[in-house]
Design an enzyme around this catalytic site. Structure first.
Site, PDB file in Angstrom:
ATOM      1  CB  ILE A 172      94.796 -14.970  39.731  1.00  0.00           C
ATOM      2  CG1 ILE A 172      94.497 -14.136  38.486  1.00  0.00           C
ATOM      3  CG2 ILE A 172      93.593 -15.865  40.044  1.00  0.00           C
ATOM      4  CD1 ILE A 172      93.246 -13.289  38.567  1.00  0.00           C
ATOM      5  CB  CYS A 173      97.521 -17.108  43.891  1.00  0.00           C
ATOM      6  SG  CYS A 173      99.010 -16.098  43.883  1.00  0.00           S
ATOM      7  CB  THR A 174      97.323 -12.080  45.963  1.00  0.00           C
ATOM      8  OG1 THR A 174      98.674 -12.528  45.930  1.00  0.00           O
ATOM      9  CG2 THR A 174      97.141 -11.116  47.120  1.00  0.00           C
TER      10      THR A 174
END
Length: 389
Positions: A172-174
């Site tokens: 998700i962070c990417t």
């Protein structure tokens, strides 16, 4: 030729009476099978027409099962095809008991697990006719497989679950902060941006308007980060987890499945024992081997699987891990031990009562060597794990 009934089953659209299904139906009818049933819950899309040769432009929007059945019966006389527009789970054991054998051409792991477990559960060793051979075919680009499963006798589909590749996911962070691939932009659009814009409205990956919105939004994000390659077809592939279908692969795997059906129906030759793999990336390569039955298979075995876990892991973390674990792959699990409920997904009252356990560690809830039973509403069996620390 022996009048053998055949069932072809699918869910989620692309194989029931689709690319693989069209080939199988045609082969069976031309091979002399007289009584065939076909189940498919999908309707015909214009994108199907390049490889699903039983359909025409005028059929777009119509149920695949009905159109395929009518096409075959109009072309080939003395064959009866009974279509059903719906899910395989709509039918009970009494329905499947009428057939001589079952052929699956599914693009859904959940559907394969369901029909496999259903046929295993149907077996009554006092009644030989209750054993329904299952022929499973699947394609993935230039790769494919065909196998013969004799419920309770040979390895079943669940026995080979750990052979499946892990589904590709993106952190998700990417996708939220540092996208580098066109797929990251599409995931951002469908997973993060859609619920933000449309709140409680669920994304329907079969709705062209929804797909177009995801594509437009992903394209704008890709432009912002100087990423190329976002296309409408890639958008469809990402949100539906589609692997391109190759017509030649469909034809080869369908031929293999129908060849096994003919051998089982007529006993003209020994049938496959029990797994054939096909790879056509660089050349035509096939490999046949016997996949062994597992004693700890939750469907056809009778002992619990050893499962090594960190005793400091919370129950919630453990449940999240189950969805990605090759030997389990359960998405909405309810967990019990012999003497207590650990966490139940439903009904709401029991979910609320067991919710406090989610924050507890495994060592607080389960003893070393204790068995837990895991069920899922979409699967007609339970997975038993013996927890080891």
């Amino acid at each position: 030729m022996t009048n053998v009934e055949y069932t072809h089953i699918d869910i989620n659209g692309t194989s029931g009476a689709g690319g693989l299904g069209c080939e199988i139906l045609k082969n069976l009818a031309l091979s002399g099978f007289k009584d065939i049933h076909v189940i498919d819950m999908d309707t015909i899309d214009i994108s199907n027409l390049n490889r699903q040769f039983l359909f025409r432009s005028k059929d777009v929007g119509k149920p695949k099962a009905l159109v395929a059945a009518n096409f075959i019966m109009n072309r080939i006389k003395n064959v009866k095809i009974t279509p059903y527009f719906g899910k395989i789970q709509d039918k009970d054991e009494e329905y499947y008991m009428q057939f001589g054998l079952v052929i699956c051409g599914l693009d859904s792991v959940e559907a394969r697990r369901w029909i496999n477990a259903t046929l295993v559960n149907m077996v009554d060793h006092a009644n030989p006719e209750s054993l329904k051979p299952l022929i499973d075919g699947g394609t993935e680009g230039f790769k494919g497989q065909a196998r013969v499963i004799l419920p309770t006798i040979t390895s079943c589909y669940e026995c080979s679950l750990d052979m499946l590749g892990k589904q590709i996911t993106f952190p998700i962070c990417t996708i939220a902060n540092t996208p580098r691939l066109p797929e990251h932009c599409i995931e951002w659009s469908s997973v993060l941006e859609w619920p933000k814009v449309f709140k409680d409205k669920k994304l329907d990956n079969d709705n062209p308007e929804h797909v177009q919105w995801v594509y437009n939004t992903a394209f704008q994000r890709a432009t912002e980060f100087n990423i190329s390659g976002v296309t409408y077809s890639l958008t469809q592939g990402v949100i539906k987890n589609i692997i391109p279908a190759i017509a030649s692969t469909n034809a080869i795997i369908a031929a293999s499945c129908c060849n096994e059906a003919l051998k089982i129906a007529t006993t003209c030759n020994p049938y496959l024992s029990n797994y054939m793999m096909y790879i056509g990336n660089d050349s035509v390569y096939t490999y046949t081997f016997e996949h062994q039955q597992k004693e700890d298979c939750p469907v056809c075995g009778n002992i619990a699987q050893d499962f090594f876990a960190n005793k400091e892991t919370t129950l919630e973390e453990f449940i999240d891990h189950l969805a990605d674990t090759q030997q389990v792959r359960i998405k909405t699990p309810s967990l019990r031990t012999a003497d207590k409920n650990l966490y139940l997904q439903a009904p709401p009252q029991l979910e609320e009562a067991t919710r406090p356990n989610l924050s507890k560690t495994l060592k607080e809830l389960v003893l070393d060597g204790e068995e837990i039973s895991i069920t899922d509403p979409g699967l007609p069996f339970s997975v038993k794990l013996k927890i080891r620390y």
